[in-house]
Design a protein around this motif. Structure first.
Motif, mmCIF file in Angstrom:
data_model
loop_
_atom_site.group_PDB
_atom_site.id
_atom_site.type_symbol
_atom_site.label_atom_id
_atom_site.label_comp_id
_atom_site.label_asym_id
_atom_site.label_seq_id
_atom_site.Cartn_x
_atom_site.Cartn_y
_atom_site.Cartn_z
ATOM 1 N N THR A 84 0.801 -1.191 0.000
ATOM 2 C CA THR A 84 0.000 0.000 0.000
ATOM 3 C C THR A 84 0.859 1.277 0.000
ATOM 4 O O THR A 84 0.292 2.375 -0.028
ATOM 5 C CB THR A 84 -0.917 0.028 1.238
ATOM 6 N N ILE B 256 -2.136 -8.150 14.808
ATOM 7 C CA ILE B 256 -2.247 -6.863 15.494
ATOM 8 C C ILE B 256 -2.130 -7.099 17.001
ATOM 9 O O ILE B 256 -1.349 -6.432 17.680
ATOM 10 C CB ILE B 256 -3.615 -6.190 15.191
ATOM 11 N N LEU C 153 -6.574 0.026 18.224
ATOM 12 C CA LEU C 153 -6.342 -1.164 17.389
ATOM 13 C C LEU C 153 -6.824 -2.455 18.052
ATOM 14 O O LEU C 153 -6.880 -3.492 17.383
ATOM 15 C CB LEU C 153 -4.854 -1.287 17.034
ATOM 16 N N TYR D 10 -9.147 -4.718 16.344
ATOM 17 C CA TYR D 10 -8.655 -5.574 15.242
ATOM 18 C C TYR D 10 -7.665 -6.613 15.756
ATOM 19 O O TYR D 10 -6.879 -7.163 14.973
ATOM 20 C CB TYR D 10 -7.946 -4.734 14.171
ATOM 21 N N LYS E 299 -6.872 -9.719 13.936
ATOM 22 C CA LYS E 299 -6.509 -9.625 12.513
ATOM 23 C C LYS E 299 -4.991 -9.564 12.361
ATOM 24 O O LYS E 299 -4.286 -9.102 13.257
ATOM 25 C CB LYS E 299 -7.122 -8.372 11.890
ATOM 26 N N LEU F 199 -1.592 -8.745 9.439
ATOM 27 C CA LEU F 199 -1.293 -7.837 8.323
ATOM 28 C C LEU F 199 -1.914 -8.317 7.003
ATOM 29 O O LEU F 199 -2.414 -7.501 6.236
ATOM 30 C CB LEU F 199 0.222 -7.637 8.182
ATOM 31 N N ASP G 12 -4.754 -9.657 6.594
ATOM 32 C CA ASP G 12 -6.159 -9.216 6.585
ATOM 33 C C ASP G 12 -6.248 -7.741 6.207
ATOM 34 O O ASP G 12 -7.164 -7.316 5.500
ATOM 35 C CB ASP G 12 -6.798 -9.399 7.970
ATOM 36 N N LEU G 13 -5.275 -6.967 6.688
ATOM 37 C CA LEU G 13 -5.280 -5.538 6.350
ATOM 38 C C LEU G 13 -5.012 -5.344 4.858
ATOM 39 O O LEU G 13 -5.611 -4.477 4.207
ATOM 40 C CB LEU G 13 -4.221 -4.792 7.182
ATOM 41 N N VAL G 14 -4.115 -6.167 4.321
ATOM 42 C CA VAL G 14 -3.837 -6.067 2.877
ATOM 43 C C VAL G 14 -5.102 -6.386 2.084
ATOM 44 O O VAL G 14 -5.459 -5.669 1.146
ATOM 45 C CB VAL G 14 -2.690 -7.023 2.462
ATOM 46 N N ASP G 15 -5.802 -7.462 2.487
ATOM 47 C CA ASP G 15 -7.049 -7.819 1.787
ATOM 48 C C ASP G 15 -8.021 -6.650 1.787
ATOM 49 O O ASP G 15 -8.622 -6.313 0.770
ATOM 50 C CB ASP G 15 -7.752 -8.991 2.499
ATOM 51 N N ALA G 16 -8.159 -6.037 2.974
ATOM 52 C CA ALA G 16 -9.110 -4.927 3.097
ATOM 53 C C ALA G 16 -8.662 -3.753 2.229
ATOM 54 O O ALA G 16 -9.483 -3.105 1.563
ATOM 55 C CB ALA G 16 -9.220 -4.506 4.559
ATOM 56 N N ALA G 17 -7.357 -3.486 2.223
ATOM 57 C CA ALA G 17 -6.853 -2.357 1.426
ATOM 58 C C ALA G 17 -7.065 -2.618 -0.070
ATOM 59 O O ALA G 17 -7.463 -1.716 -0.819
ATOM 60 C CB ALA G 17 -5.368 -2.142 1.716
#
Ligand code: PA5
Length: 485
Positions: A357, A391, A401, A404, A407, A409, A411-416
């Motif tokens: 990202t 997290i 945080l 989350y 969750k 990292l 999962d964060l990439v998927d969301a982004a």
């Protein structure tokens, strides 16, 4: 055909105008900036014809003038190396590469790879994607016997080269210790590239100073990779190399299509990468390209859709948005492949690599609301190599945080990724996902072969010869004239 579990896929549906959509302002934009089903249907026979043409070009012994230069050797090279290896073991080209790589690993703790253009970008892409990002900083045990790898000879920057020489001088003082020995792989297909040649001269000088002027010894530490003819090969002969001590990039394999020749395989093997898996992946992609229908053929899908967007929908900018920092060098390799292959006769998309990202905070605004001149191909890795960094819960939750905490990292990439794709779709910015199941040798083999084949297909669709680089030759000619002047 049975596809391996690690097959890569191109999700291009979002590049298409949805079949039946009520009129809205956004639908109107999509109709203008995305590819219609009819356009794709109309292109398919031409794609099939180009595939047959590319397949036939592999067999040509006498190349007609209008097809020259023709360097289609890369298409079958992976399977050829694998077959020879199976039959001839250490006496085959792949066998020799493996033997030499293991010698170099035993001998030195640092390798300098000299090369420019494809001779540098291919090995670097493999290095960054498949070895830990901090490989060079790791202690020897953690590197499992693989030397550190540095890249030079890819510019004319005296400070940069001096920094490398300083590093070698300050860390290597006892040439009898493996931990303080370094070697060189010098790669130049033409053997006539000034950047590489000048750096090689400097490194040769450094090697003579460090190890002494004993070419018996130096020939074990300096490994040349070059074309069948040229100044580098001549120099090697003068230094006493036997023909089988110089690795050959086959005549019919051009620089930017050479990653599965010794140019890419030797450095990969020195790093301890599984080069057979790389070749198996590449050979599998060639078979998929030659045998599969459009629906299961990522080469034809990628080439066809991107071609239509560039030519019929005024999208001259081709963004490869890599969703792993480890694929940044792969993006740069593709930049060069696309730019140098198709940037001819006033045509060709302009490639651009974005690392997500990270670059959403640099170029995201432009991609969302800037000129409508881009197609975005996300390069997504489905499963990271290592367990997710979570997290987790913390006593102090001022950053909020804890919600989350379960969750990781990924999962964060998927969301982004979902967020970026949705934002682009809302404003009809054409975006597709090229999905890699994971980062492995087999997957990288498929991916790089896929992008090379797609580039050739795109060239033939445009009526452009994807081989040769007459523009770069002009720069080289003028540079030499300026030097003499
Ligand atoms: O694709 C190409 O042929 C070029 O990018 C070359 O890789 C680059 O010019 C370096 O050439 P050489 O390997 O001959 O030194």
């Amino acid at each position: 055909m049975q596809l391996p579990d690690e097959a890569i896929t191109y999700h291009y549906q979002s590049l298409l105008v949805p079949a039946a959509e009520d009129w809205t302002a956004a639908a109107e934009l999509r109709a203008r900036h995305c590819v219609s089903q009819a356009e794709l249907r109309d292109l398919t026979p031409r794609l099939m014809q180009v595939r047959s043409q590319v397949a036939a070009e592999r067999e040509l012994r006498q190349v007609p003038a209008e097809l020259q230069p023709l360097h289609a050797g890369f298409i079958d090279l992976p399977q050829r190396y694998l077959d020879h290896y199976r039959r001839h073991g250490d006496d085959s080209e792949l066998g020799r590469i493996l033997v030499q790589a293991s010698r170099l690993r035993d001998d030195v703790d640092r390798v300098v790879l000299l090369g420019i253009g494809a001779s540098y970008l291919g090995p670097r892409a493999l290095f960054e994607a498949l070895k830990p990002l901090y490989h060079n900083e790791m202690p020897p045990d953690a590197r499992l016997g693989a030397p550190r790898l540095y890249f030079a000879g890819n510019n004319l920057d005296t400070d940069a080269l001096q920094d490398l020489l300083d590093l070698l001088q300050q860390t290597c003082v006892e040439p009898e210790l493996r931990g303080e020995r370094w070697g060189v792989i010098v790669v130049s297909k033409s053997g006539d590239t000034l950047e590489t040649a000048a750096a090689y001269r400097a490194l040769r000088r450094e090697a003579v100073e460090y190890y002494g002027n004993h070419w018996e010894r130096l020939r074990q530490l300096i490994v040349p990779v070059t074309g069948p003819h040229g100044k580098l090969r001549d120099l090697c002969r003068a230094d006493g190399y036997r023909e089988d001590e110089v690795f050959t990039i086959p005549e019919d394999v051009a620089g930017r299509y050479s990653v599965f020749s010794p140019a890419g395989l030797l450095p990969a093997a020195v790093l301890g990468l599984d080069v057979r898996a790389l070749l198996l992946g590449a050979a599998a992609m060639t078979r998929r390209f030659l045998d599969e229908p459009f629906e299961r053929n990522p080469v034809l899908q990628y080439a066809g859709l991107n071609h239509l967007l560039t030519t019929a929908h005024a999208k001259p900018m081709r963004v490869l948005a890599v969703w792993s920092r480890k694929l940044e060098a792969l993006g740069q390799w593709y930049d060069q492949l696309l730019a140098e292959s198709l940037g001819k006769q006033g045509q060709g998309a302009t490639p651009l690599t974005a690392v997500q990202t990270r670059d959403l905070y640099a170029r995201g605004q432009l991609h969302q609301e800037g000129p409508r001149d881009k197609v975005i191909n996300n390069l997504v890795v489905k499963t990271p190599r290592t367990p997710p960094i979570m997290i987790g819960m913390a006593d102090r939750n001022q950053d909020e945080l804890n919600q989350y905490s379960r969750k990781g990292l990924p999962d964060l990439v998927d969301a982004a990724l979902q967020g970026a794709n949705r934002a682009y779709a809302e404003v009809a910015r054409p975006t597709a996902d090229l999905v890699l199941p994971l980062l492995s040798e087999h997957v990288l083999g498929q991916l790089m072969q896929m992008l090379m084949l797609a580039t050739v297909v795109e060239g033939r669709l445009l009526g452009i010869n994807p081989y040769g680089q007459p523009g770069v030759e002009a720069y080289r000619r003028h540079m030499r004239a300026a030097l003499k002047g």
